[in-house]
Design a protein around this motif. Structure first.
Motif, mmCIF file in Angstrom:
data_model
loop_
_atom_site.group_PDB
_atom_site.id
_atom_site.type_symbol
_atom_site.label_atom_id
_atom_site.label_comp_id
_atom_site.label_asym_id
_atom_site.label_seq_id
_atom_site.Cartn_x
_atom_site.Cartn_y
_atom_site.Cartn_z
ATOM 1 N N ASP A 1 39.314 30.287 46.176
ATOM 2 C CA ASP A 1 40.508 30.530 47.037
ATOM 3 C C ASP A 1 40.441 31.503 47.845
ATOM 4 O O ASP A 1 40.814 31.413 49.256
ATOM 5 C CB ASP A 1 41.864 30.448 46.072
ATOM 6 N N ALA A 2 39.875 32.667 47.772
ATOM 7 C CA ALA A 2 39.744 33.997 48.590
ATOM 8 C C ALA A 2 38.804 33.551 49.548
ATOM 9 O O ALA A 2 39.106 33.917 50.799
ATOM 10 C CB ALA A 2 39.267 34.883 47.700
ATOM 11 N N GLN B 1 38.190 29.705 40.448
ATOM 12 C CA GLN B 1 39.037 29.349 41.358
ATOM 13 C C GLN B 1 39.613 30.497 42.335
ATOM 14 O O GLN B 1 39.620 30.259 43.488
ATOM 15 C CB GLN B 1 40.174 28.794 40.672
ATOM 16 N N LYS B 2 39.743 31.692 41.727
ATOM 17 C CA LYS B 2 40.230 32.590 42.698
ATOM 18 C C LYS B 2 39.237 33.088 43.709
ATOM 19 O O LYS B 2 39.662 33.407 44.739
ATOM 20 C CB LYS B 2 40.327 34.182 41.573
ATOM 21 N N PRO C 1 35.020 39.879 40.351
ATOM 22 C CA PRO C 1 35.365 39.209 39.187
ATOM 23 C C PRO C 1 35.006 39.858 38.030
ATOM 24 O O PRO C 1 34.303 40.601 38.048
ATOM 25 C CB PRO C 1 34.779 37.770 39.308
ATOM 26 N N ILE D 1 35.188 40.733 46.511
ATOM 27 C CA ILE D 1 36.011 40.426 45.182
ATOM 28 C C ILE D 1 35.121 40.630 44.081
ATOM 29 O O ILE D 1 34.034 40.300 44.114
ATOM 30 C CB ILE D 1 36.318 38.597 45.384
ATOM 31 N N ASP E 1 39.823 29.512 35.975
ATOM 32 C CA ASP E 1 40.714 30.342 36.911
ATOM 33 C C ASP E 1 40.250 31.375 37.543
ATOM 34 O O ASP E 1 40.393 31.636 38.664
ATOM 35 C CB ASP E 1 41.728 30.696 36.020
ATOM 36 N N GLU E 2 39.158 32.103 37.058
ATOM 37 C CA GLU E 2 38.610 32.963 37.791
ATOM 38 C C GLU E 2 37.555 32.531 38.934
ATOM 39 O O GLU E 2 37.766 33.100 40.121
ATOM 40 C CB GLU E 2 37.686 33.971 36.894
#
Length: 108
Positions: free
Chosen positions: A34-35, A30-31, A18, A16, A27-28
């Motif tokens: 989540d990944a 959290q991405k 970012p 990832i 939100d970033e």
């Protein structure tokens, strides 16, 4: 990741990248969480620099839920062959990773 997979056949790796300032954007962050959870990551290598990597991992450890997080700075770039190490003849005390970059041509 392509170079890592070529160099280490059989490795299961995902990445990832970012955007800058991700650590200040819920939100970033959290991405990333989540990944990592979706992939079932057991080893999370952060190449964001110190202390950013360590602070982020500490703040999100409970959300990640499993695995080990390690802040590695530019370590993956060296392993993947994207960055050159200091010449072997250079004494360790002067072989800071940034010194070879001072005399090399930046890549596009």
């Amino acid at each position: 990741l392509t170079r890592l997979r070529e160099r280490y056949p059989g490795i299961v790796a995902a990445g990832i990248c970012p955007p800058l300032g991700f650590e200040h954007a819920a939100d970033e962050s959290q991405k990333i969480v989540d990944a990592a959870r979706q992939l079932g990551a057991e080893l999370i290598l952060f190449g964001c620099g110190a202390p950013k990597s360590e602070i982020w991992m500490a703040r999100h450890a409970d959300e990640l839920g499993r695995g080990v997080g390690i802040g590695i700075g530019a370590g993956l770039r060296f392993v993947a062959g994207l960055e050159r190490r200091a010449p072997r003849w250079m004494p360790a005390s002067t072989a800071s990773p940034w010194r070879p970059g001072c005399t090399s041509v930046p890549s596009p």
